[in-house]
Design a protein around this motif. Structure first.
Motif, PDB file in Angstrom:
ATOM      1  N   VAL A  50      35.254  56.441  43.381  1.00 44.96           N
ATOM      2  CA  VAL A  50      34.298  54.852  43.194  1.00 44.96           C
ATOM      3  C   VAL A  50      35.014  54.496  43.625  1.00 44.96           C
ATOM      4  CG1 VAL A  50      33.717  53.417  41.574  1.00 44.96           C
ATOM      5  CG2 VAL A  50      33.476  56.221  40.559  1.00 44.96           C
ATOM      6  N   ALA A  52      35.687  50.126  44.295  1.00 43.16           N
ATOM      7  CA  ALA A  52      35.175  48.670  43.387  1.00 43.16           C
ATOM      8  C   ALA A  52      36.032  47.786  44.618  1.00 43.16           C
ATOM      9  CB  ALA A  52      36.781  47.953  42.230  1.00 43.16           C
ATOM     10  N   MET A 182      26.333  50.066  43.279  1.00 43.89           N
ATOM     11  CA  MET A 182      26.707  49.138  41.472  1.00 43.89           C
ATOM     12  C   MET A 182      26.398  47.417  42.032  1.00 43.89           C
ATOM     13  SD  MET A 182      27.125  51.931  38.864  1.00 43.89           S
ATOM     14  CE  MET A 182      25.524  53.531  38.666  1.00 43.89           C
ATOM     15  N   ASP A 183      25.979  46.628  42.215  1.00 41.85           N
ATOM     16  CA  ASP A 183      26.225  45.064  42.011  1.00 41.85           C
ATOM     17  C   ASP A 183      26.248  44.901  41.071  1.00 41.85           C
ATOM     18  OD1 ASP A 183      26.863  43.014  42.749  1.00 41.85           O
ATOM     19  OD2 ASP A 183      25.000  42.252  43.414  1.00 41.85           O
ATOM     20  N   ILE A 201      28.566  58.014  35.999  1.00 45.03           N
ATOM     21  CA  ILE A 201      29.137  58.164  36.843  1.00 45.03           C
ATOM     22  C   ILE A 201      30.385  58.873  37.399  1.00 45.03           C
ATOM     23  CG2 ILE A 201      31.038  56.043  38.090  1.00 45.03           C
ATOM     24  CD1 ILE A 201      29.519  53.835  37.207  1.00 45.03           C
ATOM     25  N   VAL A 211      30.526  56.320  44.976  1.00 42.21           N
ATOM     26  CA  VAL A 211      30.441  54.896  44.321  1.00 42.21           C
ATOM     27  C   VAL A 211      30.828  53.663  44.808  1.00 42.21           C
ATOM     28  CG1 VAL A 211      29.970  53.648  42.098  1.00 42.21           C
ATOM     29  CG2 VAL A 211      29.684  56.274  42.781  1.00 42.21           C
ATOM     30  N   TYR A 213      31.382  49.749  43.915  1.00 46.23           N
ATOM     31  CA  TYR A 213      31.158  49.058  42.407  1.00 46.23           C
ATOM     32  C   TYR A 213      32.362  47.939  42.218  1.00 46.23           C
ATOM     33  CZ  TYR A 213      31.212  49.468  37.133  1.00 46.23           C
ATOM     34  OH  TYR A 213      31.216  49.017  36.148  1.00 46.23           O
ATOM     35  N   SER A 215      32.010  44.431  40.243  1.00 48.09           N
ATOM     36  CA  SER A 215      32.366  43.760  38.775  1.00 48.09           C
ATOM     37  C   SER A 215      32.901  43.298  38.506  1.00 48.09           C
ATOM     38  CB  SER A 215      32.677  44.947  38.094  1.00 48.09           C
ATOM     39  OG  SER A 215      32.012  44.187  36.683  1.00 48.09           O
ATOM     40  N   MET A 221      36.984  48.783  34.612  1.00 47.18           N
ATOM     41  CA  MET A 221      37.458  49.171  35.456  1.00 47.18           C
ATOM     42  C   MET A 221      38.345  50.469  35.929  1.00 47.18           C
ATOM     43  SD  MET A 221      37.171  46.820  38.962  1.00 47.18           S
ATOM     44  CE  MET A 221      35.507  45.597  39.513  1.00 47.18           C
ATOM     45  N   VAL A 225      37.700  53.975  38.561  1.00 51.90           N
ATOM     46  CA  VAL A 225      38.085  53.246  40.007  1.00 51.90           C
ATOM     47  C   VAL A 225      39.035  54.029  40.804  1.00 51.90           C
ATOM     48  CG1 VAL A 225      38.906  52.000  41.717  1.00 51.90           C
ATOM     49  CG2 VAL A 225      36.842  51.110  39.815  1.00 51.90           C
TER      50      VAL A 225
END
Length: 519
Positions: A50, A52, A182-183, A201, A211, A213, A215, A221, A225
């Motif tokens: 993930v 971010a 993913m927004d 997730i 992913v 991410y 946010s 996170m 993340v």
């Protein structure tokens, strides 16, 4: 936020990261007329991680991901997917390749059912006809994976914003993508729903899905993340292992300066004078017996889980949905509110959680959106708009709210989600209101902009205006309100003094248990 999830970067890494990135972007640039949205941005996503992407509104996050998902084409640079240089001409091409995106601005068809939206343009068929049984079964499986109780046959237009967000997530999961973007997926979700999403997730990570991410809820996170990339003003600032950095340092890189506090010191001094009193408010099968008092100069919070009735009660006070019973009293006057126009005339304003549907005319310029609730202030005696006055008023809010736009004449749909939210706030600030309902006002807004909005809320309350803050973020409730009314299943189970309560006590009442058991 107290979420029970597995630590990032530990049990979710049964596979070693492939030596070659799953997705890589090199020197991406994008311009919109005179505005440079991205300049020389590079980014990599590995299998089973993930990653971010953080930045203030207008930093270029959503633009970058729209390029990855085929909605936009880069002016410079290139994309490599699974080692092959490529460019997607449409979202359909990207989805066919294995890249799906959950949008911050929901892209659902209101008059279709939940199941039809999840499998839109991909419906299972039996010959020429849609196989309704498979459609319902597939949708049910996606919704159950997310742990949400939404009927597949229910029309999307009847759902709350949070429920629509879960349908958008279910739609993306149904694609079985290798890259899932993913927004702001949790921007309208409660802690319980967010925890369930994080479980999904973790499952995706174990399956090797990459992913991306995006946010503004940075504290959450740490649960999911692995790495974090920061963008500022359309440029790449840094990429780090999440475990090797801190939220404070991420924020500092986002805004280009240290941000000392999340919430401003309160300047308001709430009085004991009751500004608004609501008694016995009821709407069949939605809520009943809703009663609360709003004091002059205070910020009153509305907290509760999904479907608890917070938004529905506010809409009833505002006249957007007519209640079956109850009274609304403003000062000494009992109001008869049959429509939002009545509420606005009495000085009551409501900032909706669904800005695109209820708060904005997205195909109109910013300047008209700001003035639309108070046209008399910019019109002459004959009713003609004084365009210079209208633009001057809009420019004042562009400056005070730091709305990022090349012009007050910019179409609202071309602004980022956070800047759109600021336009809605500007619209109601331009109206001389005595009571302001703010429903998720910081949804999809970056930390720097949040602070500015918090300052505005405090300043409004300090002026003697009554402010109701409806929020799914308990730290926001605790940091900004004086009292909080907690909703559960269409009832207010308790009204608590914010200074002497806690997240745990609020959640206790939100679960329908008005008296805490002895320790």
């Amino acid at each position: 936020m107290q979420l029970h999830a597995e630590p990032a970067g530990t049990v979710d890494s049964p596979r070693r990261a492939a030596p070659e990135p799953l997705l890589s972007l090199h020197g991406i640039g994008k311009r919109f007329l005179a505005v440079t949205a991205l300049q020389g941005v590079s980014f990599e996503l590995r299998r089973g991680e993930v990653h971010a992407v953080c930045g203030e509104n207008g930093a270029g996050k959503s633009t970058l991901m729209k390029i990855v998902s085929g909605q936009l084409q880069p002016d410079e640079g290139h994309i490599a997917f699974k080692g092959t240089r490529t460019r997607f001409a449409s979202t359909r091409e990207a989805e066919a390749a294995g890249i799906a995106m959950i949008h911050q601005e929901l892209n659902l068809v209101p008059h279709l059912s939940v199941a039809e939206n999840i499998f839109l343009a991909r419906e299972p068929r039996r010959g020429w006809w849609i196989d309704r049984a498979k459609l319902q079964a597939g949708a049910t499986a996606c919704l159950q994976r997310l742990g949400v109780d939404i009927a597949p046959a229910q029309q999307v237009r009847t759902l709350s914003v949070a429920q629509r967000q879960m349908v958008e997530i279910a739609k993306a999961l149904s694609l079985n993508a290798e890259v899932l973007i993913m927004d702001e997926p949790t921007s309208s979700l409660t802690e319980t729903e967010t925890a369930q999403l994080f479980k999904v997730i973790h499952e995706l990570k174990r399956a090797g899905v990459g992913v991306v991410y995006i946010s503004h809820r940075l504290d959450e996170m740490a649960h999911i993340v692995d790495r974090v990339t920061v963008l500022r003003d359309g440029r790449h600032v840094s990429t780090d292992d999440f475990a090797a950095t801190t939220v404070d340092s991420i924020v500092e890189r986002m805004v280009g300066r240290p941000l000392e506090d999340k919430f401003p010191p309160a300047t308001r001094v709430p009085t004991t004078e009751v500004l608004m009193s609501v008694r016995g408010l009821a709407r069949k099968q939605v809520f009943e017996g809703i009663g609360f008092e709003l004091r002059r100069g205070e910020i009153l919070g509305f907290a509760g889980l999904l479907g608890a009735g917070r938004t529905e009660a506010a809409r009833a006070v505002f006249g957007a949905d007519l209640p079956d019973a109850g009274t609304v009293q403003l000062g000494d006057q009992v109001l008869r509110i049959r429509s939002p126009r009545d509420a606005i005339r009495h000085g009551i304003a409501y900032l909706s959680e669904d800005r695109k549907h209820d708060g904005l005319a997205i195909d109109m310029p910013l300047v008209h959106n700001v003035s639309m609730a108070n046209m008399a202030a910019v019109s002459g005696r004959a009713g003609f708009i004084r365009f210079k006055d209208e633009e001057a008023s809009a420019r004042r809010f562009v400056d005070s709210l730091a709305i990022r736009t090349p012009s007050a004449r910019q179409l609202v749909r071309l602004l980022s989600g956070g800047n759109q939210q600021k336009v809605v706030i500007a619209k109601w600030l331009f109206r001389d209101s005595r009571v302001l309902f703010f429903d998720e006002p910081t949804r999809g807004i970056d930390v720097g902009a949040k602070y500015a909005i918090y300052q505005l809320l405090d300043e409004l309350a300090a002026q003697g205006i009554g402010v109701v803050l409806i929020s799914s973020e308990l730290p926001e409730i605790l940091g900004m309100t004086d009292r909080v009314a907690v909703f559960h299943a269409g009832h207010i189970t308790g009204t608590l003094d914010t200074r002497s309560t806690s997240q745990e006590e609020i959640m206790h009442f939100a679960s329908g248990r008005p008296a805490r058991a002895a320790a």
